[in-house]
Design an enzyme around this catalytic site. Structure first.
Site, PDB file in Angstrom:
ATOM      1  N   GLY A  70      13.060 -27.002  45.682  1.00  0.00           N
ATOM      2  CA  GLY A  70      13.929 -27.388  44.578  1.00  0.00           C
ATOM      3  C   GLY A  70      15.363 -27.517  45.051  1.00  0.00           C
ATOM      4  O   GLY A  70      15.632 -27.737  46.227  1.00  0.00           O
ATOM      5  N   CYS A  71      16.274 -27.344  44.147  1.00  0.00           N
ATOM      6  CA  CYS A  71      17.704 -27.466  44.439  1.00  0.00           C
ATOM      7  C   CYS A  71      18.111 -26.520  45.558  1.00  0.00           C
ATOM      8  O   CYS A  71      17.843 -25.323  45.491  1.00  0.00           O
ATOM      9  CB  CYS A  71      18.492 -27.143  43.172  1.00  0.00           C
ATOM     10  SG  CYS A  71      20.267 -27.049  43.427  1.00  0.00           S
ATOM     11  N   PHE A  72      18.774 -27.053  46.572  1.00  0.00           N
ATOM     12  CA  PHE A  72      19.141 -26.176  47.691  1.00  0.00           C
ATOM     13  C   PHE A  72      20.199 -25.148  47.329  1.00  0.00           C
ATOM     14  O   PHE A  72      20.344 -24.143  48.000  1.00  0.00           O
ATOM     15  CB  PHE A  72      19.495 -26.933  48.966  1.00  0.00           C
ATOM     16  CG  PHE A  72      20.476 -28.084  48.866  1.00  0.00           C
ATOM     17  CD1 PHE A  72      21.541 -28.106  48.000  1.00  0.00           C
ATOM     18  CD2 PHE A  72      20.307 -29.166  49.712  1.00  0.00           C
ATOM     19  CE1 PHE A  72      22.422 -29.166  47.954  1.00  0.00           C
ATOM     20  CE2 PHE A  72      21.187 -30.240  49.695  1.00  0.00           C
ATOM     21  CZ  PHE A  72      22.250 -30.242  48.802  1.00  0.00           C
TER      22      PHE A  72
ATOM     23  N   CYS B  16      19.932 -23.196  44.852  1.00  0.00           N
ATOM     24  CA  CYS B  16      19.129 -22.043  44.427  1.00  0.00           C
ATOM     25  C   CYS B  16      18.463 -21.350  45.613  1.00  0.00           C
ATOM     26  O   CYS B  16      18.536 -20.122  45.738  1.00  0.00           O
ATOM     27  CB  CYS B  16      18.059 -22.482  43.440  1.00  0.00           C
ATOM     28  SG  CYS B  16      18.727 -23.148  41.895  1.00  0.00           S
TER      29      CYS B  16
END
Length: 173
Positions: free
Chosen positions: A9-11, A13
Protein backbone atom coordinates in the site's frame (compact mmCIF):
# COMPACT_ATOMS: atom_id res chain seq x y z
CA UNK A 1 22.86 -6.56 6.91
CA UNK A 2 20.07 -7.68 4.64
CA UNK A 3 17.77 -5.71 2.39
CA UNK A 4 14.27 -6.62 1.24
CA UNK A 5 11.79 -4.52 -0.73
CA UNK A 6 8.14 -4.56 0.38
CA UNK A 7 5.01 -3.16 -1.22
CA UNK A 8 1.97 -3.05 1.02
CA UNK A 9 0.00 0.00 0.00
CA UNK A 10 1.02 3.60 0.55
CA UNK A 11 4.71 3.79 1.32
CA UNK A 12 4.08 6.46 3.95
CA UNK A 13 2.30 3.78 6.00
CA UNK A 14 4.72 0.91 5.52
CA UNK A 15 7.69 3.20 6.12
CA UNK A 16 6.25 4.34 9.46
CA UNK A 17 5.84 0.75 10.64
CA UNK A 18 9.37 -0.34 9.78
CA UNK A 19 11.01 2.79 11.18
CA UNK A 20 9.61 1.55 14.51
CA UNK A 21 11.27 -1.89 14.35
CA UNK A 22 14.50 -2.65 16.25
CA UNK A 23 17.34 -3.70 14.00
CA UNK A 24 16.04 -1.82 10.98
CA UNK A 25 18.91 0.37 9.86
CA UNK A 26 17.13 2.25 7.09
CA UNK A 27 13.82 2.50 5.29
CA UNK A 28 13.75 4.21 1.90
CA UNK A 29 10.52 4.84 0.04
CA UNK A 30 10.54 4.25 -3.68
CA UNK A 31 9.12 2.49 -6.70
CA UNK A 32 9.81 -0.91 -8.24
CA UNK A 33 8.43 -3.46 -10.63
CA UNK A 34 7.13 -1.37 -13.49
CA UNK A 35 7.65 -1.31 -17.21
CA UNK A 36 8.63 2.33 -17.51
CA UNK A 37 12.33 3.18 -17.56
CA UNK A 38 11.90 5.71 -14.75
CA UNK A 39 9.45 6.43 -11.98
CA UNK A 40 8.20 9.39 -10.02
CA UNK A 41 5.25 9.92 -7.70
CA UNK A 42 2.93 11.53 -10.24
CA UNK A 43 3.55 8.89 -12.92
CA UNK A 44 3.31 5.95 -10.51
CA UNK A 45 0.08 7.29 -8.97
CA UNK A 46 -1.43 7.54 -12.44
CA UNK A 47 -1.06 3.76 -12.73
CA UNK A 48 0.64 4.13 -16.12
CA UNK A 49 4.12 2.88 -15.18
CA UNK A 50 3.29 -0.48 -13.61
CA UNK A 51 5.47 0.37 -10.61
CA UNK A 52 4.51 -0.32 -7.01
CA UNK A 53 5.02 2.04 -4.08
CA UNK A 54 7.60 0.14 -2.02
CA UNK A 55 10.00 0.51 0.84
CA UNK A 56 13.56 -0.74 0.81
CA UNK A 57 14.21 -2.11 4.30
CA UNK A 58 17.80 -2.68 5.40
CA UNK A 59 18.00 -4.61 8.65
CA UNK A 60 20.39 -6.41 10.97
CA UNK A 61 19.22 -10.02 10.98
CA UNK A 62 21.02 -10.66 14.29
CA UNK A 63 18.53 -8.23 15.89
CA UNK A 64 15.41 -8.88 13.80
CA UNK A 65 15.29 -11.97 11.59
CA UNK A 66 13.78 -11.95 8.12
CA UNK A 67 10.89 -14.08 9.42
CA UNK A 68 9.91 -11.29 11.81
CA UNK A 69 10.28 -8.61 9.13
CA UNK A 70 7.87 -10.62 6.98
CA UNK A 71 5.48 -11.31 9.87
CA UNK A 72 5.35 -7.57 10.62
CA UNK A 73 4.76 -6.82 6.94
CA UNK A 74 1.89 -9.27 6.60
CA UNK A 75 0.32 -8.26 9.93
CA UNK A 76 0.29 -4.55 9.12
CA UNK A 77 -1.29 -4.61 5.66
CA UNK A 78 -3.97 -6.70 3.94
CA UNK A 79 -2.30 -9.28 1.70
CA UNK A 80 -5.68 -10.60 0.53
CA UNK A 81 -6.84 -7.64 -1.55
CA UNK A 82 -5.80 -7.30 -5.17
CA UNK A 83 -4.46 -3.87 -6.12
CA UNK A 84 -5.75 -2.11 -3.04
CA UNK A 85 -5.05 -1.25 0.59
CA UNK A 86 -8.00 0.36 2.33
CA UNK A 87 -8.96 3.50 0.41
CA UNK A 88 -5.87 3.28 -1.82
CA UNK A 89 -6.86 1.56 -5.05
CA UNK A 90 -4.65 0.77 -8.03
CA UNK A 91 -1.88 -1.56 -9.08
CA UNK A 92 0.67 0.76 -7.46
CA UNK A 93 -0.72 -0.37 -4.08
CA UNK A 94 -0.54 -4.11 -4.69
CA UNK A 95 0.97 -6.43 -2.11
CA UNK A 96 4.40 -7.58 -3.22
CA UNK A 97 7.72 -8.81 -1.86
CA UNK A 98 10.87 -8.23 -3.91
CA UNK A 99 13.64 -10.42 -2.53
CA UNK A 100 17.23 -9.23 -2.97
CA UNK A 101 18.91 -12.58 -2.40
CA UNK A 102 17.84 -16.07 -3.55
CA UNK A 103 18.27 -17.24 0.06
CA UNK A 104 15.34 -14.99 1.05
CA UNK A 105 12.81 -16.57 -1.33
CA UNK A 106 12.21 -19.81 0.64
CA UNK A 107 11.50 -17.75 3.78
CA UNK A 108 9.07 -15.56 1.86
CA UNK A 109 7.35 -18.64 0.40
CA UNK A 110 7.12 -20.33 3.83
CA UNK A 111 5.59 -17.22 5.36
CA UNK A 112 2.95 -16.94 2.64
CA UNK A 113 2.19 -20.66 2.84
CA UNK A 114 1.75 -20.36 6.61
CA UNK A 115 -0.86 -17.62 6.04
CA UNK A 116 -2.61 -19.69 3.38
CA UNK A 117 -2.66 -22.67 5.77
CA UNK A 118 -4.49 -20.38 8.19
CA UNK A 119 -7.17 -19.87 5.54
CA UNK A 120 -6.08 -16.52 4.10
CA UNK A 121 -6.35 -16.02 0.36
CA UNK A 122 -2.98 -14.28 0.01
CA UNK A 123 -2.52 -12.47 -3.32
CA UNK A 124 0.93 -11.09 -2.53
CA UNK A 125 3.28 -11.26 -5.50
CA UNK A 126 6.84 -12.50 -5.00
CA UNK A 127 9.59 -11.43 -7.41
CA UNK A 128 13.34 -10.96 -7.48
CA UNK A 129 14.24 -7.31 -6.96
CA UNK A 130 14.68 -5.21 -10.07
CA UNK A 131 15.66 -1.58 -10.43
CA UNK A 132 14.69 0.51 -7.40
CA UNK A 133 13.77 4.14 -7.98
CA UNK A 134 14.06 6.19 -4.82
CA UNK A 135 11.01 8.37 -4.19
CA UNK A 136 11.32 12.10 -4.01
CA UNK A 137 12.70 13.60 -0.78
CA UNK A 138 9.22 14.81 0.21
CA UNK A 139 8.17 11.16 0.60
CA UNK A 140 11.05 10.07 2.85
CA UNK A 141 10.24 9.85 6.58
CA UNK A 142 6.90 11.38 5.63
CA UNK A 143 4.84 10.68 8.76
CA UNK A 144 7.52 11.93 11.17
CA UNK A 145 7.92 15.13 9.13
CA UNK A 146 4.16 15.61 8.62
CA UNK A 147 2.49 14.49 11.85
CA UNK A 148 -0.64 16.55 11.18
CA UNK A 149 -1.31 15.09 7.73
CA UNK A 150 -4.91 13.79 7.75
CA UNK A 151 -4.36 10.63 5.70
CA UNK A 152 -1.45 9.57 7.89
CA UNK A 153 -3.41 10.22 11.08
CA UNK A 154 -6.19 7.99 9.78
CA UNK A 155 -4.13 5.13 8.30
CA UNK A 156 -0.91 4.85 10.32
CA UNK A 157 -1.92 4.74 14.03
CA UNK A 158 -3.86 1.45 13.66
CA UNK A 159 -0.82 -0.14 12.01
CA UNK A 160 1.47 1.07 14.79
CA UNK A 161 -1.02 -0.16 17.41
CA UNK A 162 -1.00 -3.61 15.82
CA UNK A 163 2.80 -3.55 15.73
CA UNK A 164 2.88 -2.61 19.43
CA UNK A 165 0.36 -5.33 20.32
CA UNK A 166 1.85 -8.20 18.33
CA UNK A 167 5.55 -7.34 18.08
CA UNK A 168 6.34 -5.20 21.14
CA UNK A 169 9.66 -6.93 21.79
CA UNK A 170 10.81 -5.82 18.34
CA UNK A 171 9.77 -2.19 18.70
CA UNK A 172 12.25 0.63 19.11
CA UNK A 173 12.01 2.00 22.66
Amino acid sequence: MQTIILGGGCFWCTESVFLSVKGVQSVVSGYMGGDAVSANYEAVCSGSTGHVEVIKVTFDESVVPLEVILDVFFATHDPTTMDRQGNDVGSQYRSVVFYTDEDQKPTVDRTINKLRDMGLNVVTEVHPAVEFYQAEDTHQDFFNRNPGQAYCNFAIPPKLAKLRKEFSKYMVS
